[in-house]
Design an enzyme around this catalytic site. Sequence first.
Site, PDB file in Angstrom:
ATOM      1  N   ARG A  54      -9.522  19.045 -21.869  1.00  0.00           N
ATOM      2  CA  ARG A  54      -9.498  17.627 -21.552  1.00  0.00           C
ATOM      3  C   ARG A  54      -8.859  17.415 -20.181  1.00  0.00           C
ATOM      4  NH1 ARG A  54      -6.236  14.872 -23.455  1.00  0.00           N
ATOM      5  NH2 ARG A  54      -4.865  16.466 -24.304  1.00  0.00           N
ATOM      6  N   LYS A 196     -12.032  13.477 -28.978  1.00  0.00           N
ATOM      7  CA  LYS A 196     -10.738  12.833 -28.750  1.00  0.00           C
ATOM      8  C   LYS A 196     -10.904  11.377 -28.310  1.00  0.00           C
ATOM      9  CE  LYS A 196      -8.061  16.207 -29.929  1.00  0.00           C
ATOM     10  NZ  LYS A 196      -7.397  16.145 -31.256  1.00  0.00           N
ATOM     11  N   HIS A 216      -2.382  13.007 -36.285  1.00  0.00           N
ATOM     12  CA  HIS A 216      -2.896  14.249 -35.704  1.00  0.00           C
ATOM     13  C   HIS A 216      -2.306  15.383 -36.542  1.00  0.00           C
ATOM     14  CE1 HIS A 216      -3.171  17.152 -32.056  1.00  0.00           C
ATOM     15  NE2 HIS A 216      -4.242  17.208 -32.795  1.00  0.00           N
ATOM     16  N   SER A 234      -0.494  22.437 -30.567  1.00  0.00           N
ATOM     17  CA  SER A 234      -1.262  23.667 -30.449  1.00  0.00           C
ATOM     18  C   SER A 234      -0.339  24.887 -30.487  1.00  0.00           C
ATOM     19  CB  SER A 234      -2.018  23.624 -29.114  1.00  0.00           C
ATOM     20  OG  SER A 234      -2.873  24.709 -29.013  1.00  0.00           O
ATOM     21  N   LYS A 238      -0.802  24.981 -37.373  1.00  0.00           N
ATOM     22  CA  LYS A 238      -1.351  23.878 -38.182  1.00  0.00           C
ATOM     23  C   LYS A 238      -2.607  24.311 -38.958  1.00  0.00           C
ATOM     24  CE  LYS A 238      -2.565  20.476 -35.503  1.00  0.00           C
ATOM     25  NZ  LYS A 238      -3.953  20.017 -35.388  1.00  0.00           N
ATOM     26  N   THR A 239      -3.555  24.921 -38.244  1.00  0.00           N
ATOM     27  CA  THR A 239      -4.814  25.345 -38.877  1.00  0.00           C
ATOM     28  C   THR A 239      -4.565  26.507 -39.832  1.00  0.00           C
ATOM     29  OG1 THR A 239      -6.056  24.632 -36.941  1.00  0.00           O
ATOM     30  CG2 THR A 239      -7.169  26.151 -38.416  1.00  0.00           C
ATOM     31  N   ASP A 253      -7.388  18.570 -38.534  1.00  0.00           N
ATOM     32  CA  ASP A 253      -6.910  18.003 -37.272  1.00  0.00           C
ATOM     33  C   ASP A 253      -6.594  16.508 -37.283  1.00  0.00           C
ATOM     34  OD1 ASP A 253      -6.165  18.538 -34.600  1.00  0.00           O
ATOM     35  OD2 ASP A 253      -8.053  17.754 -33.859  1.00  0.00           O
ATOM     36  N   ARG A 319     -12.864  27.911 -27.601  1.00  0.00           N
ATOM     37  CA  ARG A 319     -12.961  27.068 -28.806  1.00  0.00           C
ATOM     38  C   ARG A 319     -14.219  27.380 -29.607  1.00  0.00           C
ATOM     39  NH1 ARG A 319      -8.961  23.020 -30.201  1.00  0.00           N
ATOM     40  NH2 ARG A 319      -7.662  22.792 -28.367  1.00  0.00           N
TER      41      ARG A 319
END
Length: 538
Positions: A54, A196, A216, A234, A238-239, A253, A319
């Site tokens: 981004r 996003k 988030h 990041s 989390k994942t 997410d 990604r």
Amino acid sequence: MKKDLNLEKYGLNDVTAHWNLPTEELQRIAVAKEGGVETENGTLAINTGKFTGRSPQDRFLVEDDYTKDRVWWGKVNKPVSPENFDKLETEIVKYLSGKEIYVRDAAVCADPKYKMNVRTVTEYAWSNMFVFNMFLRLNAEELENFDEEWLVLCAPGYECPDPKAFGIRQGNFSILNFTKKIALVGGSAYTGEIKKGIFSALNMILPTDKNVLPMHCSANVGEEGDTAIYFGLSGTGKTTLSADPDRKLIGDDEHGWAEDNSIFNFEGGCYAKVIDLSEEKEPDIFRAIKPGALLENVVFKKGTKEVDFLDGSITQNTRVSYPIYNIDNIQVPSVAHNPKNIFFLTADAFGVLPPVSKLTPGQAAYHFISGYTAKVAGTEAGVTEPVPSFSACFGAPFMPLHPTVYAEMLSKKMKDAGVNVWLINTGWSGGPYGVGSRIKLKYTRAMISAILKGELDNVEFHQHPIFGLFMPKYCPNVPIEILDPMNTWLQKGAYIGKAINLAHSFHLNFEKFANQASELIMEGGPLIDEHHKLGDHV
């Protein structure tokens, strides 16, 4: 047949429009016309060009009657005038006219009460494939009766020739107009701008108009129907930690927390980092990379079509997007109730924070607004030693409202639902990065498992002298000596010095929120300054 295939209402003329093509056809077009390459197992890999992430400095919100007094304007939320938006919209429409384009009708928000239809018009077939993967897919009847609430116009090939004349910084831009309900993406092919953009729109609309807290975070649900929520920036896990074989994944997410205590996924897919990916470390993500998934900016092993996940020569931000059904153990639909535990994940590279601690409501709000983790050497150009990194609400770049608005909503919902909040440090123990070692994943999993099973409900806790966090004295399947981080350092004085430094970083970061934060939230911060007595703990 769809009831409305008219693009002229947007000013798009003389286009060859492909509506809702299957991913196999989009992949074929991407390979034939857009430089896409199929990997050895048939997954599409593309290169997003100049932008591999981004561009936060080129994100704008239209300042008008809807946003003027609501948005927290500043470095993150930069204003652009309605007139300049209209001019850029006209430019993009003119640019897309006469071209072959791809239209996708989809939705966001898995809870039917909040479902929002989004029509996305893309210049590239693979951008359209990303939307198929990431938004909620609709059935034939829903497509037949489709009316969009929001429109996304995505034109990576358009660069604004005179940015200053349009009130923007440079040729690329990502702009939201809440009155016209249009998102513009120009000059960047990075697909995350689409996702996003809509996420940012929901972060404004849901709390303002629907009393839903946007988060988030990832979320999963146990066999007893208990939901767990995982916030984290990041690299904090989390994942990884929400992918639990004993629990169903709701999403990885973006979620909403509604008034009836439902937790619902915004999305229909996952957008995961794949740098250093291996089947051993991240089996769910690794196995989800198959035809229909979309890899971005990866590199192949020399002379092969095998992806080298260790190669970050294009970007560290490699990604993959894939539909959520590429993961085996998922909640269908992506909605659950009864939130019981919230985890704030941080990778503290200073080795200061406890691996697990329980937070009071004030601490929970304070740490939520802070959104702390640490960047380690090598993650960004110029980073040679750990640096504190704060992102309000664990998602500052996507939050149009003041962080205290989200924090107050979270505090109220936590209280109403009787939720426990935990801070989990997935970072370093025994010293900072370069001296200590990363806390073993099996220990982190054991801590989360113990919490979810209620095994920490009756253990004794003691308070961290500097951060005020409550640390358990025992946790099943975790060595007792690592539960208090000071015990893992050879020199206690060095630990105290590092902890005080980090506490000051928290205080300094929080100054910009202090004038709108309640006394309860302010009391949730670190307890200490240089003159504070450390008592008997040392």
